[in-house]
Design a protein around this motif. Structure first.
Motif, PDB file in Angstrom:
ATOM      1  N   LYS A  38      19.711  -4.717   0.470  1.00  0.00           N
ATOM      2  CA  LYS A  38      19.153  -3.385   0.257  1.00  0.00           C
ATOM      3  C   LYS A  38      19.694  -2.848  -1.054  1.00  0.00           C
ATOM      4  O   LYS A  38      20.898  -2.597  -1.187  1.00  0.00           O
ATOM      5  N   ARG A  41      18.003   2.675  -5.778  1.00  0.00           N
ATOM      6  CA  ARG A  41      17.106   3.005  -6.884  1.00  0.00           C
ATOM      7  C   ARG A  41      17.878   2.995  -8.207  1.00  0.00           C
ATOM      8  O   ARG A  41      17.364   2.539  -9.231  1.00  0.00           O
ATOM      9  N   ALA A  44      18.242  -0.548  -9.331  1.00  0.00           N
ATOM     10  CA  ALA A  44      16.966  -1.047  -9.856  1.00  0.00           C
ATOM     11  C   ALA A  44      16.748  -0.566 -11.286  1.00  0.00           C
ATOM     12  O   ALA A  44      16.264  -1.320 -12.145  1.00  0.00           O
ATOM     13  N   HIS A  92      11.341  -6.728 -10.513  1.00  0.00           N
ATOM     14  CA  HIS A  92      11.795  -5.593 -11.312  1.00  0.00           C
ATOM     15  C   HIS A  92      11.694  -5.851 -12.817  1.00  0.00           C
ATOM     16  O   HIS A  92      11.732  -4.908 -13.604  1.00  0.00           O
ATOM     17  N   TRP A  97       7.788  -3.333  -9.194  1.00  0.00           N
ATOM     18  CA  TRP A  97       8.267  -2.446  -8.133  1.00  0.00           C
ATOM     19  C   TRP A  97       8.739  -1.120  -8.725  1.00  0.00           C
ATOM     20  O   TRP A  97       9.910  -0.935  -9.005  1.00  0.00           O
ATOM     21  N   CYS A 130       5.261   5.150  -7.371  1.00  0.00           N
ATOM     22  CA  CYS A 130       4.540   4.370  -6.366  1.00  0.00           C
ATOM     23  C   CYS A 130       3.131   4.927  -6.233  1.00  0.00           C
ATOM     24  O   CYS A 130       2.867   6.066  -6.630  1.00  0.00           O
ATOM     25  N   THR A 166       4.224   0.526  -0.972  1.00  0.00           N
ATOM     26  CA  THR A 166       5.024  -0.427  -1.730  1.00  0.00           C
ATOM     27  C   THR A 166       5.761   0.266  -2.869  1.00  0.00           C
ATOM     28  O   THR A 166       5.190   1.104  -3.569  1.00  0.00           O
ATOM     29  N   ALA A 167       7.025  -0.103  -3.046  1.00  0.00           N
ATOM     30  CA  ALA A 167       7.903   0.380  -4.121  1.00  0.00           C
ATOM     31  C   ALA A 167       8.341   1.825  -3.931  1.00  0.00           C
ATOM     32  O   ALA A 167       9.016   2.379  -4.802  1.00  0.00           O
ATOM     33  N   GLN A 213      12.690  -7.533   2.835  1.00  0.00           N
ATOM     34  CA  GLN A 213      13.031  -6.782   1.633  1.00  0.00           C
ATOM     35  C   GLN A 213      12.789  -5.285   1.844  1.00  0.00           C
ATOM     36  O   GLN A 213      11.759  -4.872   2.381  1.00  0.00           O
ATOM     37  N   HIS A 214      13.736  -4.478   1.384  1.00  0.00           N
ATOM     38  CA  HIS A 214      13.696  -3.032   1.591  1.00  0.00           C
ATOM     39  C   HIS A 214      12.960  -2.385   0.416  1.00  0.00           C
ATOM     40  O   HIS A 214      13.571  -1.855  -0.509  1.00  0.00           O
ATOM     41  N   VAL A 215      11.648  -2.420   0.476  1.00  0.00           N
ATOM     42  CA  VAL A 215      10.808  -1.971  -0.634  1.00  0.00           C
ATOM     43  C   VAL A 215       9.855  -0.862  -0.202  1.00  0.00           C
ATOM     44  O   VAL A 215       9.520   0.026  -0.982  1.00  0.00           O
ATOM     45  N   ASP A 216       9.441  -0.888   1.062  1.00  0.00           N
ATOM     46  CA  ASP A 216       8.357  -0.036   1.543  1.00  0.00           C
ATOM     47  C   ASP A 216       8.863   1.104   2.425  1.00  0.00           C
ATOM     48  O   ASP A 216       9.896   0.984   3.089  1.00  0.00           O
TER      49      ASP A 216
END
Length: 386
Positions: A38, A41, A44, A92, A97, A130, A166-167, A213-216
């Motif tokens: 995880k 932000r 990222a 990324h 994302w 997003c 997503t993202a 994956q912790h994206v959504d």
């Protein structure tokens, strides 16, 4: 207008691959970064800004936003390279994302205010974005969304719930598709920029995709007040803007799939030549050779059709049908390639978070994202029967 291949594409590919293999992947290994970690932000953004420093972030954006105006075709080549590298953080690097891929199609509709406060910060890797269209009862039927935006003086009041966005985990704001005229059907849908830290906005993380994956997230809007200056384009133009984005977006998902399939083929070739059974490498068995041959042939077909569709998009053509064809064929064929890779790897291939096992899960997900295979077939059939 025809967009030619960028004269520095070969140089871009060389520099990008050097960054991936000499900096990013070694960093991931030293930091112990895995597929299902995880990530914050803020973390990222460090990847986005580094990519921006090196000249890779937002290449498709126009020069006035710091990009190169890179063609769809050339962007597809670079996206496939990034996914094929095996980097955990590959989405990324070019801004898939939360980055420029979320706002690229919107730039031509944006006002000076929107460019300054939203688009340029994304281009610089300072903000994430997003695209919020999907709802619990409105997936493939995008025109049936229920989120409402009601005028109140110089503001809109937004109420609704967006699902599986997503993202959103990396986003500072969302491009929200809202109903501004409930009696106008698809012509009553508008696109509005909403800051995700605004009062009344909340995100929930009640599910995890099969990739782990912790994206959504889901985004909830409870009487959120947004300035009318955040309306993109005209009222009622949101659905048209969204569909124009979706058509190219479907096409540009395909290089990610191709890259993962390339990774699967490369790892399978290496494994088949190293793994020994019955006195020699398994690559000498015809059954293995045929699987490798089918994988390479399928990959060649995927690459050819995506580049052809991208070229048509660069020439200004309508790629609604070709984008759907690519999304359908590439998502299903690349999943087959991953399936064969798992088979070749045997017990290694079914070990959690091995690159081949992860690619298998990720490629299965792509048969759902941005429209299922069945929706793509509907689009293709409608086009060829017209």
């Amino acid at each position: 207008m025809t967009t030619a291949t960028h004269p520095d594409l070969a140089s871009l590919r060389e520099r990008l691959n050097a960054y991936l293999n000499e900096e990013l992947i070694p960093f991931e290994k030293s930091a112990g970064i895995a597929y299902e970690d995880k990530l914050s932000r803020d973390f990222a953004k460090t990847i986005w800004k580094r990519s921006r420093e090196l000249g890779f972030y937002g290449l498709q954006l126009p020069p006035e936003l710091g990009g190169l105006g890179l063609s769809v075709r050339d962007l597809a080549v670079l996206k496939a390279d990034v996914a094929a590298s095996g980097a955990v953080l590959f989405p990324h690097v070019l801004g898939d994302w939360g980055g420029p891929s979320r706002i690229g199609n919107l730039v031509k509709y944006a006002s000076p205010y929107q460019l300054e406060h939203y688009m340029l910060p994304v281009a610089r890797g300072e903000k994430g974005a997003c695209f919020a269209m999907t709802e619990t009862q409105s997936g493939s039927d995008a025109a049936s969304i229920q989120t409402r935006a009601v005028r109140d003086g110089d503001d809109y009041i937004i109420t609704g719930h967006k699902h599986y966005i997503t993202a959103s985990a990396f986003a500072d704001f969302a491009v929200v598709m809202c109903v501004t005229d409930p009696d106008a059907g698809a012509q009553g849908i508008s696109a509005i920029l909403v800051d995700l830290d605004a009062p009344g906005v909340s995100l929930t993380y009640d599910y995890l995709p099969m990739t782990g994956q912790h994206v959504d997230a889901d985004i909830h809007f409870d009487n959120v007040r947004v300035p009318r200056a955040n309306l993109i384009g005209e009222e009622g133009s949101g659905f048209k803007i969204a569909m124009a984005r979706v058509n190219v977006n479907r096409l540009l998902h395909c290089p990610n799939m191709i890259g993962l399939a390339r990774l699967c083929l490369r790892l399978s070739l290496e494994y088949a030549q190293q793994r020994r059974q019955f006195g020699g490498p398994i690559s000498r068995f015809q059954a293995i050779q045929h699987m490798l041959a089918d994988m390479a042939t399928g990959l060649y077909a995927c690459e050819g059709m995506v580049l052809a569709a991208a070229q048509k998009a660069d020439e200004g053509g309508d790629v609604r049908m070709e984008g759907a064809m690519c999304k359908l064929f590439v998502s299903e064929k690349c999943f087959e390639i991953a399936d064969k890779a798992v088979q070749i790897h045997g017990n290694v291939g079914v070990t959690k978070n091995h690159p081949v096992e992860f690619a298998f899960r990720r490629l299965r997900l792509y048969r759902i994202l941005t429209g299922t295979s069945e929706i793509q077939r509907n689009t293709i059939a409608k086009a060829i029967l017209a």
